[in-house]
Design a protein around this motif. Structure first.
Motif, PDB file in Angstrom:
ATOM      1  N   GLN A 296       0.813  -1.212   0.000  1.00  0.00           N
ATOM      2  CA  GLN A 296       0.000   0.000   0.000  1.00  0.00           C
ATOM      3  C   GLN A 296       0.848   1.264   0.000  1.00  0.00           C
ATOM      4  OE1 GLN A 296      -0.796  -2.737   1.714  1.00  0.00           O
ATOM      5  NE2 GLN A 296      -3.004  -3.101   1.604  1.00  0.00           N
ATOM      6  N   LEU A 297       2.024   1.209   0.636  1.00  0.00           N
ATOM      7  CA  LEU A 297       2.927   2.357   0.614  1.00  0.00           C
ATOM      8  C   LEU A 297       3.952   2.215  -0.517  1.00  0.00           C
ATOM      9  CD1 LEU A 297       3.597   2.757   4.463  1.00  0.00           C
ATOM     10  CD2 LEU A 297       1.846   3.872   3.066  1.00  0.00           C
ATOM     11  N   GLY A 298       4.728   1.144  -0.518  1.00  0.00           N
ATOM     12  CA  GLY A 298       5.851   1.011  -1.434  1.00  0.00           C
ATOM     13  C   GLY A 298       5.465   0.873  -2.893  1.00  0.00           C
ATOM     14  N   ARG A 299       4.302   0.307  -3.186  1.00  0.00           N
ATOM     15  CA  ARG A 299       3.866   0.146  -4.569  1.00  0.00           C
ATOM     16  C   ARG A 299       2.801   1.172  -4.955  1.00  0.00           C
ATOM     17  NH1 ARG A 299       5.954  -4.914  -6.271  1.00  0.00           N
ATOM     18  NH2 ARG A 299       6.386  -6.346  -4.527  1.00  0.00           N
ATOM     19  N   SER A 300       2.620   2.185  -4.152  1.00  0.00           N
ATOM     20  CA  SER A 300       1.635   3.219  -4.458  1.00  0.00           C
ATOM     21  C   SER A 300       2.094   4.084  -5.626  1.00  0.00           C
ATOM     22  CB  SER A 300       1.412   4.110  -3.227  1.00  0.00           C
ATOM     23  OG  SER A 300       2.587   4.865  -2.937  1.00  0.00           O
ATOM     24  N   ARG A 301       1.143   4.723  -6.287  1.00  0.00           N
ATOM     25  CA  ARG A 301       1.493   5.610  -7.396  1.00  0.00           C
ATOM     26  C   ARG A 301       2.404   6.728  -6.917  1.00  0.00           C
ATOM     27  NH1 ARG A 301       3.493   8.410 -10.201  1.00  0.00           N
ATOM     28  NH2 ARG A 301       2.878   9.357 -12.179  1.00  0.00           N
ATOM     29  N   ALA A 302       2.137   7.257  -5.744  1.00  0.00           N
ATOM     30  CA  ALA A 302       2.933   8.369  -5.232  1.00  0.00           C
ATOM     31  C   ALA A 302       4.383   7.949  -4.987  1.00  0.00           C
ATOM     32  CB  ALA A 302       2.317   8.907  -3.944  1.00  0.00           C
ATOM     33  N   PHE A 303       4.573   6.841  -4.267  1.00  0.00           N
ATOM     34  CA  PHE A 303       5.940   6.460  -3.915  1.00  0.00           C
ATOM     35  C   PHE A 303       6.707   5.929  -5.115  1.00  0.00           C
ATOM     36  CE2 PHE A 303       9.237   3.621  -2.284  1.00  0.00           C
ATOM     37  CZ  PHE A 303       9.934   4.530  -1.490  1.00  0.00           C
ATOM     38  N   THR A 304       6.052   5.211  -6.015  1.00  0.00           N
ATOM     39  CA  THR A 304       6.780   4.709  -7.184  1.00  0.00           C
ATOM     40  C   THR A 304       7.242   5.844  -8.076  1.00  0.00           C
ATOM     41  OG1 THR A 304       4.716   4.332  -8.411  1.00  0.00           O
ATOM     42  CG2 THR A 304       5.653   2.449  -7.203  1.00  0.00           C
ATOM     43  N   GLY A 305       6.559   6.991  -8.018  1.00  0.00           N
ATOM     44  CA  GLY A 305       7.052   8.160  -8.751  1.00  0.00           C
ATOM     45  C   GLY A 305       8.414   8.589  -8.230  1.00  0.00           C
ATOM     46  N   TRP A 306       8.554   8.592  -6.916  1.00  0.00           N
ATOM     47  CA  TRP A 306       9.851   8.939  -6.319  1.00  0.00           C
ATOM     48  C   TRP A 306      10.894   7.868  -6.642  1.00  0.00           C
ATOM     49  CZ3 TRP A 306      12.876   6.489  -2.570  1.00  0.00           C
ATOM     50  CH2 TRP A 306      13.938   7.248  -2.056  1.00  0.00           C
ATOM     51  N   LEU A 307      10.496   6.593  -6.561  1.00  0.00           N
ATOM     52  CA  LEU A 307      11.427   5.512  -6.846  1.00  0.00           C
ATOM     53  C   LEU A 307      11.883   5.552  -8.298  1.00  0.00           C
ATOM     54  CD1 LEU A 307      12.924   2.983  -5.940  1.00  0.00           C
ATOM     55  CD2 LEU A 307      10.837   1.656  -6.367  1.00  0.00           C
ATOM     56  N   PHE A 308      10.989   5.920  -9.199  1.00  0.00           N
ATOM     57  CA  PHE A 308      11.364   6.051 -10.614  1.00  0.00           C
ATOM     58  C   PHE A 308      12.471   7.092 -10.787  1.00  0.00           C
ATOM     59  CE2 PHE A 308      10.628   8.275 -14.733  1.00  0.00           C
ATOM     60  CZ  PHE A 308      11.017   7.244 -15.580  1.00  0.00           C
ATOM     61  N   SER A 309      12.338   8.200 -10.097  1.00  0.00           N
ATOM     62  CA  SER A 309      13.374   9.234 -10.199  1.00  0.00           C
ATOM     63  C   SER A 309      14.696   8.744  -9.625  1.00  0.00           C
ATOM     64  CB  SER A 309      12.924  10.518  -9.489  1.00  0.00           C
ATOM     65  OG  SER A 309      12.865  10.326  -8.080  1.00  0.00           O
ATOM     66  N   GLN A 310      14.627   7.973  -8.553  1.00  0.00           N
ATOM     67  CA  GLN A 310      15.850   7.439  -7.957  1.00  0.00           C
ATOM     68  C   GLN A 310      16.534   6.431  -8.883  1.00  0.00           C
ATOM     69  OE1 GLN A 310      17.323   8.290  -4.846  1.00  0.00           O
ATOM     70  NE2 GLN A 310      15.908   9.983  -5.207  1.00  0.00           N
ATOM     71  N   MET A 311      15.758   5.571  -9.511  1.00  0.00           N
ATOM     72  CA  MET A 311      16.340   4.592 -10.417  1.00  0.00           C
ATOM     73  C   MET A 311      16.924   5.255 -11.659  1.00  0.00           C
ATOM     74  SD  MET A 311      13.990   1.150 -10.199  1.00  0.00           S
ATOM     75  CE  MET A 311      15.087   0.319 -11.336  1.00  0.00           C
TER      76      MET A 311
END
Length: 492
Positions: A296-311
């Protein structure tokens, strides 16, 4: 006398808890840094530790202290209740049996790992048969004429039975299967990642993810293991992950999942350290933390946006066009073989299969020699894909090799609890998505620490969840969340 009895009871319990932590550290070492040639000796060491622990858990003085004590408050009452429960269970299991289970499961773990690496089912089954024989014996001793599998489940989720679990799965399965059919039949199918992602860079990002989710590095560490796990409590809580260069999500989400477990243990009220209520109350509640962190947190649209930028920053362009496509890749629904890599739609179907198989093994309805065929037949029926090799099938999970019969259902119970907690979290934390989009999980993890984690085992499992959410736990919030999330991703 009453205060003296309570003081003596708690002092004894603290020493027992400290020794349990030492035993747990031996298990961590076995999975991470122990030389392969030490397996037989480690089995003897684990058996010796279990002998000491069983003697303490069945110490005759415990009965005297429990009879004399009158708890002064709710916390003391919870401490006494935990000791009484542990004492009653320990008294039912002969010391020699407890030691033999510790020895055999320690050795079995290494045999399983070797068999898994070689896809050698035949090389593992004799050891598994011995583990099952011992666990049946333990279950029968605990059940005292009742259902042995129920007695084993009760060790991980107090007051839960196989019938309760079957009813839960019966409620969940129709909507999960219907959602899966809609998603797999949708015109839009997100593309998977394609490429190589260096191991060192994965580990650096995994460490940053652990930090973002609140892992306290002064009381923990991250290592590599065949099967990711979390170990310990209080001021020494360790996690592991694994790396596949073609699939960084395996590393990242295994890490986040284990941080959920670790954060629970690190978040318990420090006044409870090394006391009976100083650990997570049940595996269902434990899994609620790991699953809400991961999904619910780690695979959320909001958090994956941040993870995309990190990757993108760390790996450069990696074939995913934007954050929306990345969100789809993270949450791509496919009937894969591996439970720990399963998407949220399929995950509980993996657990349902394992529940039915292990319950049949414990009840004698399924023989060990027929397990691989039963697994493969059920997997093909449930997922529509034939198992290609044992490491993708019956040998993939460590749980049965170490005697954790009754554990698997708590993953789905944890998902159910996580669905309830997520609904309450959304109502209780303002601007949650904006914070997660910036890589800030502190409000979400702080809410979980306050509502769930700090209580340790001071309340019953369902009471912890009900108090945190303001309503009784049920499967509805989880299924509603899954249908809304994947309906939007796949346009169904």
């Amino acid at each position: 006398m009453q205060n003296e009895a309570y003081g003596a009871l708690l002092a004894h319990a603290r020493e027992t808890a400290a020794l349990e932590q030492v035993s747990g550290r031996l298990g961590w070492d076995q999975e991470t840094t122990m030389p392969r040639g030490a397996a037989e000796q480690r089995g003897e060491e684990m058996a010796a530790m279990e002998g000491v622990l069983h003697a303490r858990r069945t110490d005759p003085r415990l009965a005297e202290w429990l009879a004399a004590v009158e708890p002064a408050d709710a916390v003391a009452a919870a401490q006494v209740a935990k000791v009484a429960r542990a004492y009653a269970r320990a008294m039912k299991v002969p010391g020699k049996l407890a030691q033999e289970i510790a020895r055999v499961t320690s050795v079995s773990q290494g045999i399983w790992a070797e068999a898994r690496s070689r896809d050698d089912v035949a090389g593992f089954l004799p050891t598994l048969a011995e583990v099952i024989r011992l666990k049946r014996e333990e279950g029968a001793a605990l059940a005292e004429g009742g259902d042995a599998y129920d007695a084993l489940v009760d060790d991980y989720e107090p007051e839960m039975t196989g019938a309760d679990i079957a009813r839960m799965f019966g409620e969940m399965r129709p909507r999960l299967v219907a959602l899966r059919e809609k998603v797999l039949g949708a015109a839009h199918q997100p593309k998977p990642l394609d490429g190589a992602f260096g191991a060192d860079a994965q580990m650096r990002l995994a460490r940053d993810l652990a930090t973002a989710f609140g892992y306290d590095w002064s009381r923990g560490r991250l290592d590599i293991a065949v099967h990711p796990f979390s170990s310990g409590s209080g001021n020494d809580v360790r996690i592991t992950t694994r790396i596949a260069e073609s699939d960084p999500f395996n590393c990242f989400y295994s890490t986040i999942h284990e941080v959920g477990h670790a954060a629970y243990e690190q978040g318990i009220d420090p006044d409870y350290l090394l006391t009976p209520i100083g650990q997570g109350v049940s595996m269902g509640v434990h899994e609620s933390q790991s699953r809400i962190y991961e999904n619910q947190l780690g695979r959320s649209r909001a958090f994956t946006g941040w993870l995309f930028s990190q990757m993108t920053e760390r790996f450069g362009a990696f074939g995913v066009s934007d954050a929306d496509a990345f969100f789809g890749a993270v949450n791509r629904v496919q009937p894969g073989f591996i439970r720990t890599e399963a998407d949220e739609v399929h995950y509980n179907l993996h657990i349902m299969m394992r529940f039915d198989l292990e319950r049949a093994l414990m009840q004698g309805a399924l023989q060990v020699g027929d397990l691989e065929a039963a697994w493969n037949d059920r997997f093909k029926a449930d997922f529509g894909v034939a198992v290609d090799r044992p490491s993708n099938g019956v040998l993939q999970d460590v749980h049965w090799s170490v005697g954790l019969f009754g554990y698997f259902p708590t993953y789905s119970l944890g998902n159910l609890y996580a669905g309830c907690l997520h609904k309450a979290l959304r109502a209780g934390v303002q601007d949650l998505d904006a914070q997660m989009a910036a890589g800030d999980l502190s409000a979400a993890t702080g809410w979980l620490r306050e509502k769930v984690q700090r209580h340790g085992s001071s309340m019953a499992p369902r009471d912890v969840i009900a108090q945190a959410c303001g309503f009784a736990p049920s499967a509805g919030p989880l299924l509603d969340y899954l249908e809304a999330k994947f309906g939007a991703i796949y346009g169904v």
